[in-house]
Design a protein around this motif. Structure first.
Motif, PDB file in Angstrom:
ATOM      1  N   PHE A 282     -17.177  20.688  -5.482  1.00  0.00           N
ATOM      2  CA  PHE A 282     -16.313  20.235  -6.576  1.00  0.00           C
ATOM      3  C   PHE A 282     -15.911  21.399  -7.470  1.00  0.00           C
ATOM      4  CE2 PHE A 282     -18.992  16.532  -5.584  1.00  0.00           C
ATOM      5  CZ  PHE A 282     -18.007  15.584  -5.320  1.00  0.00           C
TER       6      PHE A 282
ATOM      7  N   THR B  41     -13.112  19.850  -3.994  1.00  0.00           N
ATOM      8  CA  THR B  41     -12.366  18.719  -4.533  1.00  0.00           C
ATOM      9  C   THR B  41     -12.113  19.018  -6.006  1.00  0.00           C
ATOM     10  OG1 THR B  41     -13.353  17.123  -2.995  1.00  0.00           O
ATOM     11  CG2 THR B  41     -12.432  16.251  -5.055  1.00  0.00           C
TER      12      THR B  41
ATOM     13  N   ILE C 224     -11.054  18.431  -9.872  1.00  0.00           N
ATOM     14  CA  ILE C 224     -11.148  17.375 -10.880  1.00  0.00           C
ATOM     15  C   ILE C 224     -10.628  17.929 -12.209  1.00  0.00           C
ATOM     16  CG2 ILE C 224     -12.721  15.817 -12.123  1.00  0.00           C
ATOM     17  CD1 ILE C 224     -14.701  16.206  -9.776  1.00  0.00           C
TER      18      ILE C 224
ATOM     19  N   ASP D 224      -6.213  13.926 -16.897  1.00  0.00           N
ATOM     20  CA  ASP D 224      -4.888  13.467 -16.470  1.00  0.00           C
ATOM     21  C   ASP D 224      -3.783  14.454 -16.852  1.00  0.00           C
ATOM     22  OD1 ASP D 224      -6.011  11.081 -15.546  1.00  0.00           O
ATOM     23  OD2 ASP D 224      -5.638  10.021 -17.426  1.00  0.00           O
TER      24      ASP D 224
ATOM     25  N   ARG E 196      -3.290  17.667 -14.556  1.00  0.00           N
ATOM     26  CA  ARG E 196      -2.472  17.461 -13.358  1.00  0.00           C
ATOM     27  C   ARG E 196      -0.992  17.366 -13.733  1.00  0.00           C
ATOM     28  NH1 ARG E 196      -2.714  15.420  -7.746  1.00  0.00           N
ATOM     29  NH2 ARG E 196      -0.583  14.733  -7.314  1.00  0.00           N
TER      30      ARG E 196
ATOM     31  N   ILE F  82      -8.748  14.203  -8.378  1.00  0.00           N
ATOM     32  CA  ILE F  82      -9.472  13.218  -9.196  1.00  0.00           C
ATOM     33  C   ILE F  82      -9.183  13.556 -10.647  1.00  0.00           C
ATOM     34  CG2 ILE F  82     -11.718  12.304  -9.892  1.00  0.00           C
ATOM     35  CD1 ILE F  82     -12.778  13.024  -7.118  1.00  0.00           C
ATOM     36  N   THR F  83      -8.657  12.594 -11.401  1.00  0.00           N
ATOM     37  CA  THR F  83      -8.380  12.824 -12.821  1.00  0.00           C
ATOM     38  C   THR F  83      -9.043  11.734 -13.660  1.00  0.00           C
ATOM     39  OG1 THR F  83      -6.292  11.580 -12.780  1.00  0.00           O
ATOM     40  CG2 THR F  83      -6.171  13.950 -12.309  1.00  0.00           C
ATOM     41  N   PHE F  84      -9.228  12.046 -14.939  1.00  0.00           N
ATOM     42  CA  PHE F  84      -9.865  11.098 -15.856  1.00  0.00           C
ATOM     43  C   PHE F  84      -9.145  11.159 -17.188  1.00  0.00           C
ATOM     44  CE2 PHE F  84     -11.847  15.162 -16.509  1.00  0.00           C
ATOM     45  CZ  PHE F  84     -12.087  15.230 -17.864  1.00  0.00           C
TER      46      PHE F  84
ATOM     47  N   LEU G 291     -16.266  11.379 -17.912  1.00  0.00           N
ATOM     48  CA  LEU G 291     -16.610  11.318 -16.500  1.00  0.00           C
ATOM     49  C   LEU G 291     -18.014  11.870 -16.333  1.00  0.00           C
ATOM     50  CD1 LEU G 291     -15.533  10.990 -13.482  1.00  0.00           C
ATOM     51  CD2 LEU G 291     -14.971  13.420 -13.624  1.00  0.00           C
TER      52      LEU G 291
END
Length: 294
Positions: free
Chosen positions: A85, A108, A110, A113, A116, A138-140, A144
């Motif tokens: 990650f 991966t 992360i 939001d 991105r 993967i966004t939050f 998280l």
């Protein structure tokens, strides 16, 4: 004629890429052990956090693309596990420039939001966008938790601080905090007003970080050497002192140029070399004025 133009463009791009790579030829990656399995890597750009263990390798930020091989080599001396990650603390290129390379190594990605969104939005200077492989998958939007290598890593968003997509990460067992660029140790910070940053949000981000830690926490700042709670509190005092002083100037009707020229507003911190980094004393006075006035 068209052929000549195309050849000129390709030559320019090639030369630019070569010069860009040469900028980093002399950069060495320094590895600093913080706990039994958490490390800080220093090179050029934002500080990198690394967790190693049986689950694999977890990374925070990745500096510039030409440094990926050096960063990978430094990590290989710590572990031969797979890179699992990568978390971006925000969208700036000195923290995300290696995203595409890291994705190819198996990471991966992360991020918040807004990170991105900004990476896939054309940039103002050259209208470029990041390739798909460089984008977080993967966004939050708020918080998280990542469970890896025997501990929980709490990831939380700081709203409108350095940018509009900042994340702080706290290693709950190792007691290590990575602040991203919501902390420039012993320097005036870059508050990116054009990317949703603000003075008040930045101060709130530092308070959020301080609320999370204790007296023995090790802190990886976005820029600067490994830090601690006392130094972090000193940084907050600088921010609040400047904010209060410049708010008084604004209420008195002073203009941006008045504040920019008033060296007395930052003198006590200038004397401590806070203005010797990327942001000098005039820039920080202008930034505070624009943010607080707005």
């Amino acid at each position: 004629m068209l052929r000549f133009i195309l050849l000129s463009i390709l030559t320019s791009l090639f030369t630019g890429n070569m010069l860009n790579a040469q900028r980093f030829d002399g950069v060495e990656i320094e590895t600093i052990q913080i706990s039994d399995h958490v490390y800080m890597l220093k090179g050029a750009g934002g500080n990198i956090g690394v967790s190693i263990g049986d689950d694999g390798i977890f990374i925070i930020d990745d500096q510039f693309a030409p440094l990926t091989k050096k960063i990978e080599a430094a990590i290989k001396t710590l572990s031969d596990k797979e890179i699992k990650f990568l978390v971006n603390t925000h969208h700036h290129g000195d923290h995300t420039g290696g995203n595409q390379n890291m994705q190819k190594l198996g990471a991966t990605i992360i991020a918040h939001d807004n990170v991105r969104h900004r990476l896939e939005t054309p940039q103002k200077r050259d209208n470029s966008i990041q390739p798909k492989e460089a984008l977080p998958i993967i966004t939050f939007n708020d918080e998280l938790n990542i469970h890896i290598n025997g501990e929980k890593i709490a990831v939380f968003h700081a709203e409108h601080a350095h940018t509009d997509g900042d994340a702080l990460l706290y290693f709950t067992k190792s007691n290590v905090l990575h602040t991203g660029d919501t902390y420039f140790k012993e320097r005036y910070p870059f508050i990116d007003l054009d990317s949703g940053g603000s003075v008040d949000g930045y101060i709130k981000a530092v308070k959020l970080g301080l609320k999370t830690i204790n007296d023995t926490t090790k802190i990886i700042p976005g820029h600067g050497s490994l830090s601690n709670k006392e130094e972090y509190e000193t940084f907050l005092n600088m921010l609040e002192t400047l904010r209060d002083a410049i708010e008084i100037e604004i209420y008195a009707g002073k203009t941006e140029e008045d504040v920019a020229k008033n060296e007395a507003l930052t003198k006590s911190f200038d004397d401590l070399n806070y203005g010797s980094g990327f942001i000098n004393s005039e820039k920080i006075r202008r930034t505070f004025y624009k943010s607080l006035k707005g």
